[in-house]
Design an enzyme around this catalytic site. Sequence first.
Site, mmCIF file in Angstrom:
data_model
loop_
_atom_site.group_PDB
_atom_site.id
_atom_site.type_symbol
_atom_site.label_atom_id
_atom_site.label_comp_id
_atom_site.label_asym_id
_atom_site.label_seq_id
_atom_site.Cartn_x
_atom_site.Cartn_y
_atom_site.Cartn_z
ATOM 1 N N CYS A 95 0.847 -1.196 0.000
ATOM 2 C CA CYS A 95 0.000 0.000 0.000
ATOM 3 C C CYS A 95 0.884 1.247 0.000
ATOM 4 O O CYS A 95 0.665 2.179 -0.786
ATOM 5 C CB CYS A 95 -0.901 0.025 1.233
ATOM 6 S SG CYS A 95 -2.023 -1.385 1.395
ATOM 7 N N ILE A 96 1.875 1.258 0.876
ATOM 8 C CA ILE A 96 2.769 2.400 1.008
ATOM 9 C C ILE A 96 3.606 2.574 -0.263
ATOM 10 O O ILE A 96 3.800 3.686 -0.752
ATOM 11 C CB ILE A 96 3.672 2.251 2.254
ATOM 12 C CG1 ILE A 96 2.831 2.111 3.533
ATOM 13 C CG2 ILE A 96 4.668 3.404 2.352
ATOM 14 C CD1 ILE A 96 1.801 3.188 3.770
#
Length: 179
Positions: free
Chosen positions: A83-84
């Site tokens: 996600c990051i």
Amino acid sequence: MKKIYLSLIMAVVAISGCADNSKKQQAEPEPIATETAEVAAVGDGIEAPDFTLNDINGKPLTLSSLRGKHVILDFWGSWCGWCIKGIPQMKEYYQKYAGKFEILGIDCNDPEEKWKAAVEKYELPWMHVYNPRNSDLLEQYEIEGFPTKIIVGPDGKIVKTIIGEDPAFYTLLDQLFGK
């Protein structure tokens, strides 16, 4: 032979545990994050389940209030490496197609303060809502891995669900908005 048999048993147990954990919001989640995107056909064309969650300022935000626009539901968490990793490109595309779609970041399995800190740390300019642990939103949307991005059309119907982080998502955005 015993080593192979033992390895197979351990793999089945690990997979079973991951499947169970993706459906439960636990105090200490065991997240599923995937590097390669999987474009899911399930749900395409059906009405996106409506929901109301509090935004980053504690005010209720309802999905149906965004009707008339394309909306990307981004199910993510600060604990999710993929996600990051995808944030820079999400920010790039948010700017590239400014005004053509909205992103609604949906917290998954973060304590509220950690979620708010991550939104601030990564300077995420789009809307965000907090998904409390007692919510059934992950089940409603059948979220099985993180990140999951669901594109909802202006009519409120699901256009596409993409699980994982992959350039295919951005190719799809180019196809939808690059005209």
